[in-house]
Design a protein around this motif. Structure first.
Motif, PDB file in Angstrom:
ATOM      1  N   GLU A 114       0.837  -1.200   0.000  1.00  0.00           N
ATOM      2  CA  GLU A 114       0.000   0.000   0.000  1.00  0.00           C
ATOM      3  C   GLU A 114       0.876   1.257   0.000  1.00  0.00           C
ATOM      4  O   GLU A 114       0.614   2.230  -0.723  1.00  0.00           O
ATOM      5  N   GLY A 115       1.927   1.229   0.809  1.00  0.00           N
ATOM      6  CA  GLY A 115       2.838   2.359   0.864  1.00  0.00           C
ATOM      7  C   GLY A 115       3.562   2.589  -0.449  1.00  0.00           C
ATOM      8  O   GLY A 115       3.755   3.735  -0.876  1.00  0.00           O
ATOM      9  N   MET A 116       3.975   1.504  -1.111  1.00  0.00           N
ATOM     10  CA  MET A 116       4.675   1.638  -2.380  1.00  0.00           C
ATOM     11  C   MET A 116       3.772   2.212  -3.461  1.00  0.00           C
ATOM     12  O   MET A 116       4.234   2.930  -4.358  1.00  0.00           O
ATOM     13  N   GLU A 117       2.484   1.926  -3.389  1.00  0.00           N
ATOM     14  CA  GLU A 117       1.536   2.464  -4.371  1.00  0.00           C
ATOM     15  C   GLU A 117       1.451   3.980  -4.288  1.00  0.00           C
ATOM     16  O   GLU A 117       1.101   4.642  -5.270  1.00  0.00           O
ATOM     17  N   GLN A 118       1.793   4.529  -3.130  1.00  0.00           N
ATOM     18  CA  GLN A 118       1.757   5.987  -2.948  1.00  0.00           C
ATOM     19  C   GLN A 118       3.100   6.637  -3.296  1.00  0.00           C
ATOM     20  O   GLN A 118       3.205   7.859  -3.310  1.00  0.00           O
ATOM     21  N   GLY A 119       4.097   5.815  -3.549  1.00  0.00           N
ATOM     22  CA  GLY A 119       5.420   6.321  -3.913  1.00  0.00           C
ATOM     23  C   GLY A 119       6.510   5.492  -3.271  1.00  0.00           C
ATOM     24  O   GLY A 119       6.365   5.041  -2.128  1.00  0.00           O
ATOM     25  N   ALA A 120       7.595   5.283  -3.987  1.00  0.00           N
ATOM     26  CA  ALA A 120       8.658   4.395  -3.514  1.00  0.00           C
ATOM     27  C   ALA A 120       9.368   4.963  -2.291  1.00  0.00           C
ATOM     28  O   ALA A 120       9.481   6.179  -2.118  1.00  0.00           O
ATOM     29  N   TYR A 121       9.837   4.064  -1.438  1.00  0.00           N
ATOM     30  CA  TYR A 121      10.602   4.422  -0.247  1.00  0.00           C
ATOM     31  C   TYR A 121      11.577   3.285   0.033  1.00  0.00           C
ATOM     32  O   TYR A 121      11.290   2.116  -0.234  1.00  0.00           O
ATOM     33  N   PRO A 122      12.756   3.577   0.578  1.00  0.00           N
ATOM     34  CA  PRO A 122      13.719   2.523   0.914  1.00  0.00           C
ATOM     35  C   PRO A 122      13.387   1.888   2.270  1.00  0.00           C
ATOM     36  O   PRO A 122      12.840   2.556   3.155  1.00  0.00           O
ATOM     37  N   ALA A 123      13.726   0.618   2.429  1.00  0.00           N
ATOM     38  CA  ALA A 123      13.422  -0.066   3.696  1.00  0.00           C
ATOM     39  C   ALA A 123      14.226  -1.349   3.814  1.00  0.00           C
ATOM     40  O   ALA A 123      14.771  -1.860   2.830  1.00  0.00           O
ATOM     41  N   LEU A 124      14.314  -1.843   5.045  1.00  0.00           N
ATOM     42  CA  LEU A 124      14.869  -3.175   5.265  1.00  0.00           C
ATOM     43  C   LEU A 124      14.097  -3.883   6.359  1.00  0.00           C
ATOM     44  O   LEU A 124      13.564  -3.264   7.286  1.00  0.00           O
ATOM     45  N   LEU A 125      14.021  -5.199   6.219  1.00  0.00           N
ATOM     46  CA  LEU A 125      13.435  -6.064   7.244  1.00  0.00           C
ATOM     47  C   LEU A 125      14.525  -6.329   8.265  1.00  0.00           C
ATOM     48  O   LEU A 125      15.466  -7.069   8.001  1.00  0.00           O
ATOM     49  N   HIS A 126      14.406  -5.704   9.424  1.00  0.00           N
ATOM     50  CA  HIS A 126      15.421  -5.854  10.470  1.00  0.00           C
ATOM     51  C   HIS A 126      15.218  -7.168  11.209  1.00  0.00           C
ATOM     52  O   HIS A 126      14.098  -7.665  11.344  1.00  0.00           O
ATOM     53  N   CYS A 127      16.317  -7.757  11.656  1.00  0.00           N
ATOM     54  CA  CYS A 127      16.289  -8.981  12.478  1.00  0.00           C
ATOM     55  C   CYS A 127      15.374 -10.023  11.847  1.00  0.00           C
ATOM     56  O   CYS A 127      14.459 -10.534  12.480  1.00  0.00           O
ATOM     57  N   PHE A 128      15.641 -10.355  10.590  1.00  0.00           N
ATOM     58  CA  PHE A 128      14.707 -11.190   9.842  1.00  0.00           C
ATOM     59  C   PHE A 128      14.499 -12.552  10.502  1.00  0.00           C
ATOM     60  O   PHE A 128      15.440 -13.296  10.742  1.00  0.00           O
ATOM     61  N   SER A 129      13.233 -12.857  10.787  1.00  0.00           N
ATOM     62  CA  SER A 129      12.858 -14.176  11.319  1.00  0.00           C
ATOM     63  C   SER A 129      11.468 -14.540  10.835  1.00  0.00           C
ATOM     64  O   SER A 129      10.752 -15.295  11.499  1.00  0.00           O
ATOM     65  N   SER A 130      11.089 -14.002   9.695  1.00  0.00           N
ATOM     66  CA  SER A 130       9.749 -14.200   9.155  1.00  0.00           C
ATOM     67  C   SER A 130       9.750 -15.289   8.090  1.00  0.00           C
ATOM     68  O   SER A 130      10.726 -16.004   7.915  1.00  0.00           O
ATOM     69  N   GLY A 131       8.636 -15.381   7.356  1.00  0.00           N
ATOM     70  CA  GLY A 131       8.508 -16.415   6.350  1.00  0.00           C
ATOM     71  C   GLY A 131       9.071 -16.007   5.001  1.00  0.00           C
ATOM     72  O   GLY A 131       9.395 -14.841   4.755  1.00  0.00           O
ATOM     73  N   ARG A 132       9.175 -16.996   4.121  1.00  0.00           N
ATOM     74  CA  ARG A 132       9.734 -16.764   2.791  1.00  0.00           C
ATOM     75  C   ARG A 132       8.922 -15.743   2.002  1.00  0.00           C
ATOM     76  O   ARG A 132       9.489 -14.901   1.288  1.00  0.00           O
ATOM     77  N   LYS A 133       7.595 -15.780   2.133  1.00  0.00           N
ATOM     78  CA  LYS A 133       6.764 -14.886   1.333  1.00  0.00           C
ATOM     79  C   LYS A 133       7.082 -13.425   1.637  1.00  0.00           C
ATOM     80  O   LYS A 133       7.224 -12.612   0.710  1.00  0.00           O
ATOM     81  N   LEU A 134       7.196 -13.066   2.911  1.00  0.00           N
ATOM     82  CA  LEU A 134       7.506 -11.680   3.263  1.00  0.00           C
ATOM     83  C   LEU A 134       8.865 -11.278   2.718  1.00  0.00           C
ATOM     84  O   LEU A 134       9.032 -10.179   2.168  1.00  0.00           O
ATOM     85  N   ALA A 135       9.847 -12.165   2.848  1.00  0.00           N
ATOM     86  CA  ALA A 135      11.188 -11.850   2.344  1.00  0.00           C
ATOM     87  C   ALA A 135      11.157 -11.570   0.850  1.00  0.00           C
ATOM     88  O   ALA A 135      11.711 -10.565   0.372  1.00  0.00           O
ATOM     89  N   MET A 136      10.502 -12.430   0.092  1.00  0.00           N
ATOM     90  CA  MET A 136      10.503 -12.284  -1.352  1.00  0.00           C
ATOM     91  C   MET A 136       9.676 -11.085  -1.809  1.00  0.00           C
ATOM     92  O   MET A 136      10.041 -10.391  -2.767  1.00  0.00           O
ATOM     93  N   GLU A 137       8.568 -10.838  -1.135  1.00  0.00           N
ATOM     94  CA  GLU A 137       7.758  -9.659  -1.476  1.00  0.00           C
ATOM     95  C   GLU A 137       8.546  -8.377  -1.195  1.00  0.00           C
ATOM     96  O   GLU A 137       8.512  -7.427  -1.981  1.00  0.00           O
ATOM     97  N   ALA A 138       9.258  -8.349  -0.065  1.00  0.00           N
ATOM     98  CA  ALA A 138      10.062  -7.171   0.262  1.00  0.00           C
ATOM     99  C   ALA A 138      11.163  -6.967  -0.770  1.00  0.00           C
ATOM    100  O   ALA A 138      11.432  -5.831  -1.203  1.00  0.00           O
TER     101      ALA A 138
END
Length: 260
Positions: free
Chosen positions: A142-166
């Protein structure tokens, strides 16, 4: 040299002997550190630490645990504070459905404000996500649809889908001591498929000490142990992973270059 892209040097476990913590980090080859904000109202303490050391930067933001306490800070307010010369990131902000210390609606509202601030400043958003993968993906998109922004998933311990979507959104992934735990094979399997140019390392000190220090107080010097395991996962040398993750840090945290 390595960079600890996420630690909490204002927390009492570290702040009471900060000079020694920084010295041990430097001896371990950690050239720079980012002390991460969890309360905007405590930004003065965070920025004072960064001002006191040439090789320490900071962020400004509200941890999801505290989201309901700082909803009065809007994106403009966060962006204004981020103008400080040593402030190189927005956050950490996000969703934590494991502890649910703040109402989920407040966490989402706070996350959206931080996304807007990251877009306004083009400073990277430091994302905290725990047990909230689907909602996190939705809000990030939703945020990207309003305009691009840089980001990182800190302390990654989530699932594959979130990683790949990010990654598809152009974001980065940061690994903590969790990567070194025996039970973390699933995370190592996901990281094996993350491009080298999107990876960072961190401690999240004073928490999540890597092996062989698990269960003890963590500190920036220990990021070297996480980097060693990351090198094994990616099939490169320790020296190469140090160079790559440091290059990635300065690419993503581009404002930090002004203070080297």
């Amino acid at each position: 040299m390595l960079v600890d892209s996420h630690c909490h040097l204002d927390f009492p476990e570290l702040s009471e002997e900060l000079d020694e913590v920084v010295r041990r980090a430097e001896l371990a080859g950690v050239s720079h550190m980012v002390t991460i904000s969890t309360h905007i109202r405590k930004f003065d303490q965070i920025k004072a630490i960064a001002e006191g050391y040439d090789n320490i930067f900071c962020s400004v933001g509200t941890h999801p645990h505290n989201a309901d306490k700082e909803l009065d800070f809007k994106a403009d307010d966060i962006a204004k504070l981020a103008e400080h010369p040593k402030c190189v990131a927005i956050g950490e902000a996000g969703l934590d459905y494991f502890y649910d210390n703040a109402p989920r609606e407040a966490q989402a509202q706070g996350l959206r404000a931080h996304i807007d601030a990251a877009r306004m400043t083009q400073l990277p958003l430091v994302i905290h996500s725990r047990d909230a993968d689907d909602d996190m993906i939705s809000i990030l998109k939703e945020g990207m649809e309003q305009g691009a922004y840089p980001a990182l998933l800190h302390c990654f311990s989530s699932g594959r889908k979130l990683a790949m979507e990010a990654l598809d959104m152009g974001h980065y992934v940061s690994l903590s001591g969790i990567l070194t735990f025996k039970r973390s094979q699933e995370i190592r399997d996901i990281v094996a498929d993350v491009p080298l140019d999107r990876l960072l390392v961190e401690t999240d000190a004073p928490y999540l000490a890597p092996m062989p220090y698990r269960g003890k107080r963590n500190e920036p010097a220990y990021v070297a142990h996480t980097a060693e395991i990351l090198a094994e996962v990616k099939g490169v040398s320790k020296e190469e992973i140090a160079r790559i993750t440091t290059d990635n840090f300065f690419r993503l945290f581009s404002k930090a270059k002004q203070e080297i």
